[in-house]
Each structure stands twice: as C-alpha cells, then as structure tokens.
Design a protein around this motif. Sequence first.
Motif, mmCIF file in Angstrom:
data_model
loop_
_atom_site.group_PDB
_atom_site.id
_atom_site.type_symbol
_atom_site.label_atom_id
_atom_site.label_comp_id
_atom_site.label_asym_id
_atom_site.label_seq_id
_atom_site.Cartn_x
_atom_site.Cartn_y
_atom_site.Cartn_z
ATOM 1 N N VAL A 7 0.842 -0.722 0.057
ATOM 2 C CA VAL A 7 0.276 0.611 -0.170
ATOM 3 C C VAL A 7 0.893 1.335 0.165
ATOM 4 C CG1 VAL A 7 -2.157 1.077 0.755
ATOM 5 C CG2 VAL A 7 -1.647 -1.449 1.115
ATOM 6 N N GLY A 8 0.829 1.977 -0.860
ATOM 7 C CA GLY A 8 1.635 3.624 -1.415
ATOM 8 C C GLY A 8 0.956 4.216 -0.599
ATOM 9 N N LEU A 9 1.228 5.347 0.012
ATOM 10 C CA LEU A 9 0.086 6.586 0.815
ATOM 11 C C LEU A 9 -0.013 7.667 -0.228
ATOM 12 C CD1 LEU A 9 -0.468 5.960 4.514
ATOM 13 C CD2 LEU A 9 -1.649 4.938 2.527
ATOM 14 N N GLY A 10 -0.319 8.162 -0.218
ATOM 15 C CA GLY A 10 -0.765 9.260 -1.081
ATOM 16 C C GLY A 10 -2.105 10.109 -2.025
ATOM 17 N N HIS A 18 4.381 13.864 -6.782
ATOM 18 C CA HIS A 18 5.992 13.551 -6.847
ATOM 19 C C HIS A 18 5.541 14.943 -5.869
ATOM 20 C CE1 HIS A 18 5.998 10.749 -10.091
ATOM 21 N NE2 HIS A 18 5.590 11.880 -10.957
ATOM 22 N N THR A 19 4.833 15.040 -4.798
ATOM 23 C CA THR A 19 5.516 15.406 -3.297
ATOM 24 C C THR A 19 5.682 14.684 -2.245
ATOM 25 O OG1 THR A 19 3.036 15.162 -2.585
ATOM 26 C CG2 THR A 19 3.357 17.069 -4.059
ATOM 27 N N ARG A 20 5.986 15.227 -1.337
ATOM 28 C CA ARG A 20 6.779 14.265 -0.365
ATOM 29 C C ARG A 20 5.554 13.982 0.432
ATOM 30 N NH1 ARG A 20 8.620 20.185 0.430
ATOM 31 N NH2 ARG A 20 11.563 20.024 0.056
ATOM 32 N N HIS A 21 4.581 14.146 -0.076
ATOM 33 C CA HIS A 21 3.355 13.447 0.935
ATOM 34 C C HIS A 21 2.750 12.213 0.428
ATOM 35 C CE1 HIS A 21 1.022 13.424 4.200
ATOM 36 N NE2 HIS A 21 -0.230 13.800 3.836
ATOM 37 N N ASN A 22 3.411 12.278 -1.140
ATOM 38 C CA ASN A 22 2.825 11.064 -2.541
ATOM 39 C C ASN A 22 4.205 10.146 -2.352
ATOM 40 O OD1 ASN A 22 0.604 12.379 -2.564
ATOM 41 N ND2 ASN A 22 0.250 11.617 -4.752
ATOM 42 N N VAL A 147 4.953 19.380 3.632
ATOM 43 C CA VAL A 147 4.124 18.056 2.721
ATOM 44 C C VAL A 147 3.909 17.867 1.442
ATOM 45 C CG1 VAL A 147 2.469 15.860 3.900
ATOM 46 C CG2 VAL A 147 4.238 17.389 5.491
ATOM 47 N N LEU A 148 3.765 19.075 1.067
ATOM 48 C CA LEU A 148 2.534 18.756 0.198
ATOM 49 C C LEU A 148 2.973 19.862 -0.707
ATOM 50 C CD1 LEU A 148 -1.076 19.618 1.244
ATOM 51 C CD2 LEU A 148 -0.269 17.757 0.348
#
Length: 191
Positions: A7-10, A18-22, A147-148
């Motif tokens: 499970v990849g969270l984003g 391609h943000t840090r949170h993703n 983060v975003l």
Amino acid sequence: MSKYLIVGLGNIGAEYAHTRHNIGFDVVDAFVQKHGGNFKVDRLAEIAEVRWKGRIFVCIKPTTYMNLSGKAFKYWMDKEKLTPENTLTIVDDLALPISKLRVRPSGSDAGHNGLKDIQLVLGTDKYPKLRFGIGNDYPKGMQADFVLGKWLSAELPVIQKKIEACVTIIEQIATIGLEKTMNQANNLMFE
C-alpha cells in the motif's frame, strides 16, 4: 504461493504528484514498473498485481485521499484474504531525516493522517510500515506546505536512491522476511 498487499500512501490528482506526501505512490509505481506490471483503476484504488519469485504482490494506490486510506487498505486486504502481517504500507515521515528509511512491524501513526485512518479502520497499529524520511526543514506553521510541496532539485538524487532501496526492501520482505530486512534497511544512510 505467498501473497502481499503493498500500500503506497498519497493523494490522487496532478497537483499532488511527486510531492513529499505522495512518496508512497512513487515507491509503489517504481516497484510495479520494475516488475513489468500495470495499474488499472478498481474499487477505492489504482491496483497492479505483480508476480515475482513465486510470490504475488497486490499493489495499491488508494483513490480515497490520504485521510481515508484505511477504507481502501481494509477493502483490498479482505478481498485478497490477507492478514495485516502480510501487508506493507509505504509512507512519508517528518520525524525521520531525508537520509533515512525505517521498517517496523508495527507502531503508532506518529500524527500521520493516512496511518491514523488505517489504524482506526483496522483497530490495531500492528501492521508493517516502511517510513520514508522527508525531514522537517520548514518554518514554523508551514508543515502542510512542506509536506505537500515538491522535492528540491538538490534532494532528487537522494530521493531516487531511496526509492530504489524501497523497491529492494519490498522484495526482501517477501524473500528473507521482515526481521532480516529491518536489520539491513534501518541501518542504511543516504547522501
């Protein structure tokens, strides 16, 4: 045949790509691409199934947005008849420096809304996590923007190395097990 839910969270949407949170999405994309898989849109997630060395990896990128990640996680875990131990959640982590990754069999949500929702839906924090350090180099009150935000160009070579290491970690969990993988992965330093 062993089966795993990866499970990849984003967050879905071009503005989050391609943000840090993703980073969870980016890691799962890299894993699926390496193994020649393709994503398709299905219930609550984009999903790809990868077969490698006699194992099946059901890879998902929830389309529920970060704060409702638990819904997609639980749906696919139940559908694939898996236990939380046979899952791996890849997530960004502010508490870890950009030079680090951390693998754990369980552990708190550490204030991460995606993990918080999974824990709420599962009723436990006992499910393996791969935490991708994003550092915390932002001015007071600017956490959400950080983060975003996108990676700085100076960070990209390290991020690319870490994504490749994460792909290897997913493979190792399935071949040598979580314990041995943790011992190796948690000592890695990226520069």
